[in-house]
Write an enzyme that holds these catalytic residues in place. Structure first.
Site, short mmCIF file in Angstrom:
data_model
loop_
_atom_site.label_atom_id
_atom_site.label_comp_id
_atom_site.label_asym_id
_atom_site.label_seq_id
_atom_site.Cartn_x
_atom_site.Cartn_y
_atom_site.Cartn_z
N GLU A 62 12.30 -24.35 18.89
CA GLU A 62 13.60 -24.49 19.53
C GLU A 62 13.49 -23.79 20.88
O GLU A 62 13.33 -22.58 20.96
CB GLU A 62 14.72 -23.86 18.70
CG GLU A 62 16.08 -24.13 19.34
CD GLU A 62 17.22 -23.47 18.60
OE1 GLU A 62 17.78 -22.52 19.15
OE2 GLU A 62 17.52 -23.90 17.47
N CYS A 76 21.05 -20.46 23.77
CA CYS A 76 20.50 -21.81 23.93
C CYS A 76 21.58 -22.88 23.93
O CYS A 76 21.39 -23.96 24.48
CB CYS A 76 19.46 -22.09 22.84
SG CYS A 76 20.12 -22.02 21.16
#
Length: 497
Positions: A263, A297
């Site tokens: 990720e 994020c």
């Protein structure tokens, strides 16, 4: 305990945790941890050596057979006890202090991390219900196929600094519930808070060797991470962090044909249609774009607004920004504090200046910094070709692009190599589904913030710089088949019957 006192300056010292034992590095090496707001050292951590890393991997492999075969209820209950420990006042007090000292987290962001931890672990514990197999007739006459899910082995999990409680719950607990054992490398910026998570697993009765913790200095990390990935006993690598480092890790794993779950970031678009509830959208954008100074994020990095809605949106955003308080992470009333390093702050300022030089207008903010502190910025006229449009800023920036049509809004929303999350604002439910289905992202939040991850779905984008794979049962187990053949099976092509 992971958090003890050092002998020299009385600051917390985070230990290694290998095979159920807290210990210093075999070389006695340590590294300092600095608070980015004050510039002061707030703790020290043991710095793992090459032999420590080998020992951690071997301990994880040694514990794997028993852990994989342990009853599902046992694995579940360890996580539930860990969740209960995270709810204790003593653990919460230590965690809040560590978050503020190590990562300059504000009171609000630290609370979000600490309070979400128990729920995250309980959600993971519930994944035992997904660890089911399947049975069906074999293609061989009279045979039966039994498919079951089994752990993959030793997982090397690299945990970031910016959401250390929830991301440790994800990067460690999900592999564990699936029957794997873990070697955990924490960010060098947050070893103490991640060490406190490890300590909670230890207190909850996690067997020795199932989880091993090897903090390492920034200078030693590249060599040691490469060594761990190359170790033949390591079966899988997970990494949450920048796409620059993710590419290096993926390339190294590829050399050894080992799977990665990555990720790597986001450039989340928020599309504001002209019929949107502007006040609700503005509040969401402030939260999604500026929480933890944009260092998440899922932060809202691109705001794409239909021209008729622009004026009202700017007015509301400026009003909300003016009420934000900035300063020390140790002052509970502050909403924003320093970025995690001065280098990160300088990069944010560089992106702002580049956008201004290429025609964007700074409505709020002046593209300067004070050490690692960057004030919130509201920028209008950001467009493709500007680095601020292309690259994840990881800073407190609300970047706005103005469009005239819905098709143009969708085109800009999809104009990114990041595809983690997004949001869409409209009061027309039919338009919401029609437009939302055209936005290429792992999830589209309709009339909600980009800062949202649904439990059980696994946070991930659709590849590229957002990463690959999901943190779920499918990605941390192998489907293995037991094929029961019929008695006295015949082999006609060999004349055997």
């Amino acid at each position: 305990m992971a958090d003890t006192l050092s002998n020299d300056d009385g600051l917390p010292l985070t230990s290694l945790y290998i095979n159920g034992t807290y210990r210093p590095a075999s070389t006695s090496a340590t590294f300092p941890v600095t608070n980015s707001y004050t510039g002061r050292i707030v703790g020290h951590s043991a710095s793992a050596s090459s032999s420590d890393c080998v020992e951690a991997v071997e301990a994880a492999q040694g514990a794997f057979p028993a852990w994989e075969s342990a009853p599902l209820a046992f694995r579940r209950d360890v996580l539930l006890r860990t969740a209960a420990i995270l709810e204790g006042e003593e653990w919460k007090e230590k965690a809040m202090r560590a978050l503020k000292e190590e990562t300059s987290s504000t009171e609000g962001w630290a609370l979000m991390n600490v309070l979400s931890g128990p729920g995250s672990l309980r959600n993971v514990a519930g994944m035992v219900n997904e660890l089911k197999g399947d049975t069906f007739p074999s293609v061989n006459q009279g045979g039966t196929v039994f498919v079951h899910r089994r752990g993959q082995g030793v997982v090397f999990s690299i945990i970031p600094w910016n959401g250390p409680v929830t991301l440790t719950a994800r990067g460690v607990a999900i592999p564990l519930i699936c029957g794997n054992t873990v070697v955990c490398r924490p960010s060098e910026y947050s070893p103490r808070i991640i060490g406190l998570m490890v300590d909670a697993f230890h207190q909850a009765g996690l067997p020795p060797g199932v989880l091993n913790f090897v903090p390492m200095s920034r200078d030693e990390s590249p060599t040691l991470i490469q060594q761990i990935i190359a170790h033949p006993l390591v079966r899988k690598i997970t990494f949450t962090g920048s796409d620059r480092v993710g590419r290096i890790i993926a390339a190294e794993a590829g050399r050894h044909l080992k799977p990665c779950l990555l990720e790597l970031g986001g450039k989340a678009p928020a599309v504001i249609l002209e019929d949107a509830n502007i006040e609700d959208a503005a509040r969401s954008l402030i939260f999604g774009g500026l929480l933890n100074s944009g260092q998440i994020c899922m932060s809202t990095e691109r705001i794409i607004v239909l021209r008729p809605a622009l004026s009202a949106l700017l007015t509301s955003l400026k009003t909300h920004i003016s009420h934000l308080k900035l300063g020390s992470p140790f002052e509970p009333s502050n909403h924003l504090s320093a970025l995690f390093t001065e280098a990160s702050a300088e990069n944010v300022v560089r992106l702002l200046r580049d956008a201004r030089d290429k025609g964007a207008e700074l409505i709020v903010g002046d593209a300067t910094r004070e050490g690692a502190m960057v004030r919130p910025h509201l920028v209008v006229g950001v467009r493709p070709g500007m680095e601020l449009w292309e690259r994840e800023s990881f800073g407190p920036i609300l970047a706005i692009a103005v469009v005239d049509t819905v098709d143009e809004a969708v085109e800009l929303a999809n104009d990114s190599e990041y595809s983690l999350v997004s949001s869409l604002w409209t009061t027309n439910v039919h338009k919401a589904f029609e437009v939302g289905s055209r936005i290429r992202a792992g999830s589209v939040n309709i009339n909600g913030t980009t800062m949202n991850s649904e439990a059980g779905e696994g946070q991930a984008g659709l590849g590229g710089s957002s990463g690959y794979g999901k943190f779920n049962v499918e990605n941390f187990t192998d489907r293995r088949s037991l094929i029961l053949h019929a008695e006295h099976e015949s082999y006609p092509f060999m004349g055997l019957s």
